[in-house]
Motif scaffolding. Structure first.
Motif, PDB file in Angstrom:
ATOM      1  N   VAL A 181     -45.955 -40.948  23.693  1.00 39.38           N
ATOM      2  CA  VAL A 181     -47.277 -41.555  23.842  1.00 39.38           C
ATOM      3  C   VAL A 181     -48.343 -40.459  23.898  1.00 39.38           C
ATOM      4  O   VAL A 181     -48.181 -39.463  24.601  1.00 39.38           O
ATOM      5  N   ILE A 182     -49.426 -40.643  23.166  1.00 40.89           N
ATOM      6  CA  ILE A 182     -50.525 -39.674  23.137  1.00 40.89           C
ATOM      7  C   ILE A 182     -51.471 -39.952  24.292  1.00 40.89           C
ATOM      8  O   ILE A 182     -51.964 -41.084  24.442  1.00 40.89           O
TER       9      ILE A 182
ATOM     10  N   HIS B 194     -56.093 -47.685  22.105  1.00 43.09           N
ATOM     11  CA  HIS B 194     -55.643 -48.729  21.178  1.00 43.09           C
ATOM     12  C   HIS B 194     -54.779 -48.057  20.121  1.00 43.09           C
ATOM     13  O   HIS B 194     -55.139 -47.000  19.611  1.00 43.09           O
ATOM     14  N   VAL B 195     -53.659 -48.682  19.802  1.00 41.34           N
ATOM     15  CA  VAL B 195     -52.718 -48.115  18.838  1.00 41.34           C
ATOM     16  C   VAL B 195     -52.461 -49.120  17.733  1.00 41.34           C
ATOM     17  O   VAL B 195     -52.262 -50.306  17.984  1.00 41.34           O
TER      18      VAL B 195
ATOM     19  N   VAL C 297     -44.098 -49.001  19.261  1.00 40.08           N
ATOM     20  CA  VAL C 297     -44.723 -50.155  19.915  1.00 40.08           C
ATOM     21  C   VAL C 297     -44.229 -50.273  21.353  1.00 40.08           C
ATOM     22  O   VAL C 297     -45.022 -50.410  22.291  1.00 40.08           O
ATOM     23  N   GLU C 298     -42.936 -50.176  21.540  1.00 34.65           N
ATOM     24  CA  GLU C 298     -42.353 -50.308  22.873  1.00 34.65           C
ATOM     25  C   GLU C 298     -42.859 -49.215  23.819  1.00 34.65           C
ATOM     26  O   GLU C 298     -43.164 -49.481  24.984  1.00 34.65           O
ATOM     27  N   ALA C 299     -42.945 -47.992  23.339  1.00 32.82           N
ATOM     28  CA  ALA C 299     -43.387 -46.872  24.185  1.00 32.82           C
ATOM     29  C   ALA C 299     -44.822 -47.071  24.661  1.00 32.82           C
ATOM     30  O   ALA C 299     -45.125 -46.875  25.844  1.00 32.82           O
ATOM     31  N   TYR C 300     -45.710 -47.472  23.754  1.00 32.46           N
ATOM     32  CA  TYR C 300     -47.109 -47.669  24.140  1.00 32.46           C
ATOM     33  C   TYR C 300     -47.275 -48.886  25.032  1.00 32.46           C
ATOM     34  O   TYR C 300     -48.034 -48.863  25.997  1.00 32.46           O
ATOM     35  N   GLU C 301     -46.585 -49.976  24.733  1.00 27.03           N
ATOM     36  CA  GLU C 301     -46.682 -51.164  25.576  1.00 27.03           C
ATOM     37  C   GLU C 301     -46.150 -50.879  26.974  1.00 27.03           C
ATOM     38  O   GLU C 301     -46.709 -51.354  27.961  1.00 27.03           O
ATOM     39  N   ALA C 302     -45.092 -50.081  27.072  1.00 24.52           N
ATOM     40  CA  ALA C 302     -44.553 -49.702  28.382  1.00 24.52           C
ATOM     41  C   ALA C 302     -45.562 -48.876  29.175  1.00 24.52           C
ATOM     42  O   ALA C 302     -45.589 -48.920  30.405  1.00 24.52           O
TER      43      ALA C 302
ATOM     44  N   GLY D 174     -48.700 -49.453  28.997  1.00 22.68           N
ATOM     45  CA  GLY D 174     -49.844 -50.328  29.256  1.00 22.68           C
ATOM     46  C   GLY D 174     -50.974 -50.164  28.258  1.00 22.68           C
ATOM     47  O   GLY D 174     -52.116 -50.494  28.560  1.00 22.68           O
ATOM     48  N   ILE D 175     -50.670 -49.671  27.068  1.00 27.20           N
ATOM     49  CA  ILE D 175     -51.688 -49.444  26.043  1.00 27.20           C
ATOM     50  C   ILE D 175     -51.539 -50.505  24.960  1.00 27.20           C
ATOM     51  O   ILE D 175     -50.450 -50.764  24.458  1.00 27.20           O
TER      52      ILE D 175
END
Length: 101
Positions: A26-27, A32-33, A43-48, A50-51
């Motif tokens: 994650v950056i 927003h990604v 997708v999973e990494a950013y959603e985890a 909270g982005i």
């Protein structure tokens, strides 16, 4: 900061482009990604984290409120309304031309 993962990086100002094949985590600072293609791990990494992750089309909806438009869109909006303005006018001057409702 908007981050776009894609196979075709662009040069949009204020956007961080990354190749789909080069996801290293994650950056920091991402708000927003957009993931263009199949990359569920991104997708999973950013959603985890909270982005928000969405698609390009949802993010690129045109602004309809002239007070929130960028200068080029505001100039186009004023022109379609038949409102004359100086082509070199600053945003504040253009916004002053918006009719009060």
């Amino acid at each position: 900061m908007k981050v776009i993962y894609t196979d075709k990086p662009g040069r949009e100002r204020g956007v961080c482009y990354r190749l789909l094949s080069q996801f290293f985590g994650v950056i920091d600072g991402a708000t927003h990604v957009v993931v263009e293609g199949e990359a569920p791990e991104i997708v999973e990494a950013y959603e985890a984290a909270g982005i928000k992750v969405g698609d390009q089309d949802a993010q690129e909806q045109p602004e309809t409120d002239p007070r929130k438009m960028k200068v080029p869109e505001l100039k186009e909006w004023l022109a379609t309304k038949g409102i004359d303005f100086d082509a070199s006018a600053k945003k504040e001057d253009l916004q002053a031309l918006i009719p009060q409702e």
